[in-house]
Design a protein around this motif. Structure first.
Motif, PDB file in Angstrom:
ATOM      1  N   UNK A  81       0.825  -1.217   0.000  1.00 29.45           N
ATOM      2  CA  UNK A  81       0.000   0.000   0.000  1.00 29.45           C
ATOM      3  C   UNK A  81       0.857   1.265   0.000  1.00 29.45           C
ATOM      4  N   UNK A  82       1.967   1.228   0.720  1.00 31.30           N
ATOM      5  CA  UNK A  82       2.813   2.414   0.813  1.00 31.30           C
ATOM      6  C   UNK A  82       3.692   2.652  -0.387  1.00 31.30           C
ATOM      7  N   UNK A  83       3.686   1.718  -1.319  1.00 29.17           N
ATOM      8  CA  UNK A  83       4.602   1.804  -2.463  1.00 29.17           C
ATOM      9  C   UNK A  83       3.924   2.164  -3.770  1.00 29.17           C
ATOM     10  N   UNK A  84       2.616   2.369  -3.769  1.00 31.40           N
ATOM     11  CA  UNK A  84       1.875   2.440  -5.031  1.00 31.40           C
ATOM     12  C   UNK A  84       1.548   3.838  -5.548  1.00 31.40           C
ATOM     13  N   UNK A  85       1.396   4.813  -4.688  1.00 29.62           N
ATOM     14  CA  UNK A  85       0.814   6.087  -5.127  1.00 29.62           C
ATOM     15  C   UNK A  85       1.633   6.774  -6.215  1.00 29.62           C
ATOM     16  N   UNK A  86       2.939   6.844  -6.035  1.00 32.98           N
ATOM     17  CA  UNK A  86       3.767   7.533  -7.026  1.00 32.98           C
ATOM     18  C   UNK A  86       3.772   6.839  -8.364  1.00 32.98           C
ATOM     19  N   UNK A  87       4.037   5.529  -8.349  1.00 35.15           N
ATOM     20  CA  UNK A  87       4.143   4.796  -9.613  1.00 35.15           C
ATOM     21  C   UNK A  87       2.799   4.686 -10.318  1.00 35.15           C
ATOM     22  N   UNK A  88       1.732   4.473  -9.549  1.00 33.86           N
ATOM     23  CA  UNK A  88       0.413   4.323 -10.162  1.00 33.86           C
ATOM     24  C   UNK A  88      -0.011   5.578 -10.906  1.00 33.86           C
ATOM     25  N   UNK A  89       0.140   6.727 -10.263  1.00 37.40           N
ATOM     26  CA  UNK A  89      -0.285   7.977 -10.893  1.00 37.40           C
ATOM     27  C   UNK A  89       0.651   8.381 -12.034  1.00 37.40           C
ATOM     28  N   UNK A  90       1.931   8.037 -11.913  1.00 41.12           N
ATOM     29  CA  UNK A  90       2.860   8.308 -13.016  1.00 41.12           C
ATOM     30  C   UNK A  90       2.517   7.452 -14.222  1.00 41.12           C
TER      31      UNK A  90
END
Length: 299
Positions: free
Chosen positions: A118-127
């Motif tokens: 959960x803590x690893x997804x926000x940056x890569x997902x939105x990029x």
């Protein structure tokens, strides 16, 4: 409430990183105070540390994504409550034990998802979602550096749209690229010729997730005239034909990817986990490259 925050007072190797603890100010309107459980490390964090990218003044802080538990809220117009488990993009930094985040940046953490994922997804997902939006409707895509976090999600989003994807990676990550649904190819000497052998027709688009000259020259040689060629490298490249792609924060796009990871439609790997106290080692390893999936700090 106190927070321990990662800072660097000067540019350099991971030795410049230090953890400082200070009292947090009163929580601002529209914000949530989060006790961080996990936060992803991106290559841009390490490149800012070295001074390759100087996007902020010294001392600088780090991190763009997190997962954690809401400890406090300052808003009467929200469905969030203290104790809710959330993830999202940070407002200023996320490599800290406690952070303040605007409530609009939050999405619910799936119950079946680990804190590290959960803590690893926000940056890569939105990029990755931004990349697919910028590329538009295409039939074929060349991904430079497909085994990292952004590459992993970009490949799967593209395959979901029926796009034929070829992705470069190290020799050790060829099977991983294949598992994601792309045709793998080892970067390095003779790349252009080898690409033309496995994909004779020019690509409709390419995306550079590395930022080196090989990626630039290869895109120019293998993408069709007027095809889209983009880069998330964030630095000046040798050709103006390569368009800079900057991430657009969008919680709906984040949820789109998170839902697919949570229910198993998308594969996602956290290859390295480090306690927050070992952050210098984590940044050292990021600089070494050859990442498979994502590296995460845990608390």
């Amino acid at each position: 409430m106190q927070s321990t925050i990662l800072i660097a007072r000067q540019y350099g190797s991971p030795d410049v990183l230090e953890l400082i603890t200070h009292d947090l100010p009163p929580l601002a309107e529209g914000m949530a105070r989060i006790k961080v459980k996990a936060t992803g490390i991106n290559p841009i964090d390490a490149r800012r540390m070295t001074g390759e990218f100087k996007h902020s003044s010294l001392p600088q802080t780090f991190g763009t994504e997190f997962a954690g538990v809401i400890a406090e809220i300052n808003s009467n117009k929200t469905l969030w409550s203290v104790g809710d488990e959330v993830l999202g993009s940070g407002t200023n930094f996320t490599h800290a034990t406690v952070i303040d985040v605007h409530i609009n940046n939050l999405i619910k953490k799936p119950e079946n998802m680990s804190w590290s994922v959960a803590g690893s997804l926000a940056g890569v997902a939105q990029t990755a979602m931004t990349i697919l939006d910028e590329i538009g409707p295409v039939q074929s895509l060349l991904v430079h550096g497909g085994s990292g976090g952004v590459g992993s999600v970009t490949i799967q989003l593209a395959k979901e749209k029926g796009i034929d994807v070829v992705a470069t990676a190290s020799v050790h990550n060829q099977d991983y690229i294949r598992e994601l649904g792309a045709t793998p190819i080892v970067y390095g000497s003779g790349l252009i010729e080898r690409l033309k052998e496995i994909h004779p027709e020019p690509f409709d688009a390419s995306i550079d997730l590395i930022g080196n000259e090989e990626a630039t020259e290869t895109s120019l040689a293998t993408v069709k005239t007027n095809g889209f060629m983009g880069s998330i490298a964030g630095k000046k490249l040798s050709s103006s034909k390569i368009q800079a792609v900057w991430v657009k924060r969008n919680p709906a796009n984040l949820k789109y990817v998170v839902d697919r990871v949570a229910d198993g439609r998308f594969s996602w790997i956290v290859s390295r986990e480090y306690p927050f106290t070992e952050v210098q080692l984590a940044y050292h390893d990021i600089l070494e490259g050859h990442t498979k999936g994502k590296s995460v700090l845990t608390y």
